[in-house]
Design an enzyme around this catalytic site. Structure first.
Site, short mmCIF file in Angstrom:
data_model
loop_
_atom_site.label_atom_id
_atom_site.label_comp_id
_atom_site.label_asym_id
_atom_site.label_seq_id
_atom_site.Cartn_x
_atom_site.Cartn_y
_atom_site.Cartn_z
N GLU A 41 0.85 -1.19 0.00
CA GLU A 41 0.00 0.00 0.00
C GLU A 41 0.89 1.25 0.00
O GLU A 41 1.92 1.30 0.68
CB GLU A 41 -0.87 -0.03 1.26
CG GLU A 41 -1.78 1.16 1.48
CD GLU A 41 -2.57 1.04 2.78
OE1 GLU A 41 -3.51 1.82 2.96
OE2 GLU A 41 -2.24 0.16 3.63
N LYS A 109 -9.33 2.99 -2.26
CA LYS A 109 -9.67 2.38 -0.98
C LYS A 109 -10.96 2.97 -0.42
O LYS A 109 -11.12 4.19 -0.36
CB LYS A 109 -8.52 2.61 0.00
CG LYS A 109 -8.64 1.89 1.33
CD LYS A 109 -7.37 2.13 2.15
CE LYS A 109 -7.39 1.40 3.48
NZ LYS A 109 -6.13 1.63 4.23
N CYS A 142 -5.66 -3.04 2.45
CA CYS A 142 -5.45 -3.02 3.90
C CYS A 142 -6.75 -3.18 4.69
O CYS A 142 -7.32 -4.26 4.74
CB CYS A 142 -4.69 -1.75 4.27
SG CYS A 142 -3.83 -1.86 5.85
#
Length: 264
Positions: A41, A109, A142
């Site tokens: 990430e 995200k 994540c």
């Protein structure tokens, strides 16, 4: 299929140094005939960023860098890399899926962790399932993985593998236990009979220590391979068309009863 999750140690706000690190990782993977390379990430920017650093490191989805990386890949290779994205007048914590043919998809995200909320906007679209030379790949980033609906939705839309660039801050755990995020990944992989590849980062950044919890999890929910001293976790995974058949009369997806899963 040969897979590598490569823990890097990006430097906060140091775009050029981070890009050089990524270029080296790609070239190593090509030389080693890796078919699916996953990087962390925010690999291009580092994680604990000031606003000005995030803006300076941000890349648009049409940045020529992605085409440059595509030209480094072989015809059967896929690269997934996290980056700080500038788009629509906002900053996003994003992941790019790249093949030799070019940029295939960008995912923004949707579940932002802690201080990310002060820098990034939430993605507004569901994570994609991307058809690639390595198969049908779903993308999460994540914290997204901690919501069981996310990997499940990718499996239901045909993902054979879910790839998860991560930056997992180190948290306390009982001696001998896996990091909690890895346990969640193992459970999600087994529940949906879908391989999950999590690529964490390494080192420390501005006083924060990372878990270095990189994991390649098979569709059976078990961990494969070991991370070497340079942060590379290499293994071979096989994607079976029968992977959801978990017993003579059972299928992990077809046996679902969604009519019973409502909140009320």
């Amino acid at each position: 299929m040969s897979v590598r999750a490569h823990e890097l140690a990006p430097l906060a706000g140091e775009l050029e140094a981070n890009l050089s690190m990524i270029n080296d990782a790609i070239q190593q993977a090509v030389a080693d005939e890796i078919q699916l390379l996953v990087l962390p990430e925010l690999a291009t920017s580092g994680y604990y960023l000031r606003k000005d650093e995030a803006e300076r490191c941000a890349l648009s989805a049409d940045h020529p860098l992605f085409e440059q990386w595509a030209k480094l890949l072989t015809s059967d290779m896929v690269l997934v890399v996290g980056f700080c994205e500038q788009g629509d007048g906002e900053l996003f914590n994003s992941a790019a899926v790249i093949t030799q043919a070019g940029l295939q998809s960008v995912y923004r995200k949707t579940h932002l962790w802690d201080e990310e909320q002060s820098l990034f906007s939430k993605g507004k679209h569901a994570p994609p399932v991307v058809q690639t030379p390595a198969g049908a790949i779903g993308i999460l980033i994540c914290y997204d993985l901690e919501f069981p609906e996310m990997p499940r939705s990718l499996a239901l839309r045909g993902a054979e593998i879910t790839v998860v660039p991560t930056n997992w801050p180190l948290v306390a755990r009982p001696a001998g236990e896996h990091p909690p995020e890895v346990i969640q990944g193992m459970a999600a992989a087994r529940a949906s009979a879908m391989a999950i590849i999590c690529c964490d980062r390494r080192g420390t950044e501005r006083g924060h220590t990372w878990t270095q919890g990189t994991a390649i999890i098979g569709s059976d929910g078990w961990l494969y391979g070991n991370t070497d001293a340079s942060g590379r976790l290499d293994t071979v995974i096989n994607i079976s068309a029968e992977r959801t058949r978990i017993g003579p009369l059972n299928d992990s997806l077809h046996d679902r009863r969604p009519d019973l899963y409502t909140e009320h």
